[in-house]
Design an enzyme around this catalytic site. Structure first.
Site, PDB file in Angstrom:
ATOM      1  N   HIS A 175       0.844  -1.209   0.000  1.00 30.90           N
ATOM      2  CA  HIS A 175       0.000   0.000   0.000  1.00 30.90           C
ATOM      3  C   HIS A 175       0.867   1.242   0.000  1.00 30.90           C
ATOM      4  O   HIS A 175       1.862   1.322   0.704  1.00 30.90           O
ATOM      5  CB  HIS A 175      -1.030   0.009   1.134  1.00 30.90           C
ATOM      6  CG  HIS A 175      -0.498   0.203   2.524  1.00 30.90           C
ATOM      7  ND1 HIS A 175      -0.325   1.454   3.086  1.00 30.90           N
ATOM      8  CD2 HIS A 175      -0.130  -0.673   3.478  1.00 30.90           C
ATOM      9  CE1 HIS A 175       0.114   1.319   4.319  1.00 30.90           C
ATOM     10  NE2 HIS A 175       0.254   0.043   4.588  1.00 30.90           N
ATOM     11  N   ASP A 194       6.025   1.833   6.781  1.00 33.40           N
ATOM     12  CA  ASP A 194       4.604   1.519   6.574  1.00 33.40           C
ATOM     13  C   ASP A 194       3.988   2.471   5.549  1.00 33.40           C
ATOM     14  O   ASP A 194       3.498   3.523   5.916  1.00 33.40           O
ATOM     15  CB  ASP A 194       3.868   1.608   7.912  1.00 33.40           C
ATOM     16  CG  ASP A 194       2.418   1.215   7.811  1.00 33.40           C
ATOM     17  OD1 ASP A 194       2.033   0.593   6.812  1.00 33.40           O
ATOM     18  OD2 ASP A 194       1.661   1.538   8.737  1.00 33.40           O
ATOM     19  N   GLU A 228      -5.184   2.023   2.302  1.00 36.40           N
ATOM     20  CA  GLU A 228      -5.130   0.871   3.225  1.00 36.40           C
ATOM     21  C   GLU A 228      -5.378   1.342   4.643  1.00 36.40           C
ATOM     22  O   GLU A 228      -6.056   0.682   5.433  1.00 36.40           O
ATOM     23  CB  GLU A 228      -3.752   0.188   3.120  1.00 36.40           C
ATOM     24  CG  GLU A 228      -3.653  -1.147   3.858  1.00 36.40           C
ATOM     25  CD  GLU A 228      -3.145  -1.045   5.294  1.00 36.40           C
ATOM     26  OE1 GLU A 228      -3.138  -2.062   5.987  1.00 36.40           O
ATOM     27  OE2 GLU A 228      -2.760   0.066   5.738  1.00 36.40           O
ATOM     28  N   ASP A 256       3.779  -5.565   3.409  1.00 31.10           N
ATOM     29  CA  ASP A 256       3.398  -4.399   4.217  1.00 31.10           C
ATOM     30  C   ASP A 256       4.287  -4.365   5.457  1.00 31.10           C
ATOM     31  O   ASP A 256       4.045  -5.100   6.410  1.00 31.10           O
ATOM     32  CB  ASP A 256       1.910  -4.504   4.595  1.00 31.10           C
ATOM     33  CG  ASP A 256       1.397  -3.241   5.292  1.00 31.10           C
ATOM     34  OD1 ASP A 256       2.208  -2.322   5.525  1.00 31.10           O
ATOM     35  OD2 ASP A 256       0.200  -3.190   5.607  1.00 31.10           O
ATOM     36  N   HIS A 335       2.549   5.196  11.526  1.00 34.62           N
ATOM     37  CA  HIS A 335       1.390   6.104  11.611  1.00 34.62           C
ATOM     38  C   HIS A 335       1.748   7.421  12.303  1.00 34.62           C
ATOM     39  O   HIS A 335       0.870   8.106  12.827  1.00 34.62           O
ATOM     40  CB  HIS A 335       0.201   5.440  12.322  1.00 34.62           C
ATOM     41  CG  HIS A 335      -0.192   4.120  11.709  1.00 34.62           C
ATOM     42  ND1 HIS A 335      -0.937   3.179  12.351  1.00 34.62           N
ATOM     43  CD2 HIS A 335       0.086   3.599  10.492  1.00 34.62           C
ATOM     44  CE1 HIS A 335      -1.118   2.122  11.579  1.00 34.62           C
ATOM     45  NE2 HIS A 335      -0.491   2.363  10.434  1.00 34.62           N
TER      46      HIS A 335
HETATM   47  C1  LIG Z   1       1.508  14.663  12.919  1.00 31.42           C
HETATM   48  O1  LIG Z   1       2.008  15.733  12.163  1.00 31.42           O
HETATM   49  C2  LIG Z   1       2.352  16.875  12.914  1.00 31.42           C
HETATM   50  C3  LIG Z   1       2.728  17.940  11.912  1.00 31.42           C
HETATM   51  O2  LIG Z   1       3.690  17.457  11.008  1.00 31.42           O
HETATM   52  C4  LIG Z   1       3.463  16.546  13.880  1.00 31.42           C
HETATM   53  O3  LIG Z   1       3.829  17.674  14.635  1.00 31.42           O
HETATM   54  C5  LIG Z   1       2.967  15.446  14.797  1.00 31.42           C
HETATM   55  O4  LIG Z   1       4.001  15.063  15.649  1.00 31.42           O
HETATM   56  C6  LIG Z   1       2.491  14.273  13.974  1.00 31.42           C
HETATM   57  N1  LIG Z   1       1.858  13.306  14.826  1.00 31.42           N
HETATM   58  C7  LIG Z   1       2.429  12.168  15.072  1.00 31.42           C
HETATM   59  C8  LIG Z   1       1.655  11.199  15.932  1.00 31.42           C
HETATM   60  O5  LIG Z   1       3.503  11.884  14.621  1.00 31.42           O
HETATM   61 ZN   LIG Z   2      -0.162   1.125   8.543  1.00 33.51          ZN
END
Ligand SMILES: *[C@@H]1O[C@H](CO)[C@@H](O)[C@H](O)[C@H]1NC(C)=O
Ligand SMILES: [Zn+2]
Ligand SMILES: *[C@@H]1O[C@H](CO)[C@@H](O)[C@H](O)[C@H]1NC(C)=O
Length: 367
Positions: A175, A194, A228, A256, A335
């Site tokens: 994905h 991922d 995904e 994956d 993620h």
């Molecule tokens: C999500 O993106 C923001 C902006 O880039 C960042 O500051 C934040 O740490 C990210 N969240 C995660 C869980 O990584």
């Molecule tokens: Zn994932």
């Protein structure tokens, strides 16, 4: 006794007949922005808002978003419906396959992953997600590559190496979308492992096979799925369309997350044991033994709606998933903005093995 068997009869009917969700209900609720999610095997899907859907993802609860593919007659994760079309025979083209494997370039893989992780994110509803799709189409760059459009902006991608006959197709999937769970639309989500890793395995395997003039007997397809991370949307749409068209599938293998080795653990390939075909897993083990320096182990189960292979499994096709580790020893940074190649445990030499496996899987099944 009579009453008892009557009750038993009703209970059996209730178990066997799925109460269908009507097309009207789906149309009305979809218009309200609701999504239909299958959270558990054999249990009727439920309606959730987009916010509730994100909360589930953040709570690490997996699901199929079946809003666009729901069909009362399709079992959700019933056992695979089709017997394998072929008995998988052990690998027997070592000379040819090793010749192609010798041409796999780690430098190429590093360059591809550099480009993929440079997109702010590859979210299925963001412009950078669309840009990432276009980048893969251009990079794979062959006449047989086409976008598979969806109702959301980011297309999936299908690259096909035609067979000399129209036999059942062999599918390798990954994905290409990524997600930052705190801020999906605009948050940073490099998705290096991922599933930048699996996406890159497929790009380089496809290149090496074409460079060698690979001409299979039966078609071989490389798929990069959209969405995904949003409930297996892209792979479900494609698997359903293949099933509807009566397309036969010889084997489907998903890559994956292939690049992380938890510090302090022994490097292995973890064969996912659930929502896969046992015969195909045996064959995959033989492929790994023949072509990889790594041993394989049976991983703990990944669970319901784990990855795109499950979308194919639900349609009755034989699937497998060689994972970066035993499930549980996998990359903890996914993620988030931290899923980069700088993670302690990110291993180029580990992910290289999955490109070899992809080449061998495509060649041995296609030829
Ligand atoms: C999500 O993106 C923001 C902006 O880039 C960042 O500051 C934040 O740490 C990210 N969240 C995660 C869980 O990584
Ligand atoms: Zn994932
Ligand atoms: C290896 O890849 C290069 C670059 O695509 C290509 O020119 C060459 O023909 C390939 N060699 C083999 C043996 O496939």
């Amino acid at each position: 006794m009579k009453i008892y068997s009557a009750i038993l009869g009703i209970a059996l009917v209730a178990v066997c007949v799925r109460s269908a969700i009507s097309e009207d209900e789906i149309r009305e609720n979809t218009a309200k922005g609701l999504r239909l999610l299958s959270l558990e095997e054999g249990v009727e899907p439920v309606w959730k808002t987009e916010d509730e859907k994100l909360d589930l993802l953040r709570a690490h609860i997996r699901f199929f978003d079946v809003t666009e593919v729901y069909d009362a007659s399709t079992p959700i994760a019933a056992p695979a419906l089709f017997a394998p079309l072929v008995a998988y025979s052990p690998p027997s083209h070592q000379t040819q396959v090793n010749g192609i494997i010798a041409n796999i370039s780690l430098t190429n893989m590093q360059s591809y992953l550099g480009s993929l992780t440079a997109f702010n994110n590859r979210y299925y509803r963001s412009q950078t997600g669309v840009d990432a799709t276009n980048w893969i189409v251009k990079t794979v760059g062959d006449a047989t590559v086409k976008a598979f459009a969806h109702s959301w902006v980011q297309s999936s991608i299908i690259a096909r190496i035609p067979g000399t006959t129209n036999g059942p197709v062999t599918i390798l999937g990954a994905h290409m979308d990524s997600i930052n769970l705190s801020n999906p639309t605009s948050g940073r989500a490099p998705g290096a492992d991922d599933d930048g890793s699996g996406s890159v395995n497929l790009i380089e395997a496809f290149r090496a096979l074409l460079a060698a003039g690979f001409r299979p007997t039966t078609p071989v397809e490389f798929h990069w799925y959209s969405a995904e991370e949003a409930g297996l949307l892209g792979s479900q749409a494609i698997a359903k369309s293949y099933k509807s068209a009566g397309t036969q599938v010889k084997a489907m293998m998903e890559l994956d997350m292939t690049a992380y080795v938890r510090p302090g653990t022994t490097e292995v390939i973890g064969l996912m044991p659930d929502y896969v075909d046992a015969g195909l897993n045996t064959f995959l083990g033989q492929i790994i033994t023949a072509y990889s320096r790594l041993p394989f182990v049976t991983s703990p189960k990944c669970g319901y709606a784990c990855s795109d292979h499950a979308s194919w499994y639900n349609q009755g096709y034989p699937t497998s998933l060689p994972f970066e580790a035993r499930y549980g020893d996998d990359n903890p940074t996914i993620h988030s903005s931290s899923d980069t190649t700088a993670v302690n445990g990110f291993s180029w030499s580990h992910t290289l093995e999955y490109t070899k496996i992809a080449v061998a899987f495509a060649y041995e099944l296609g030829i």
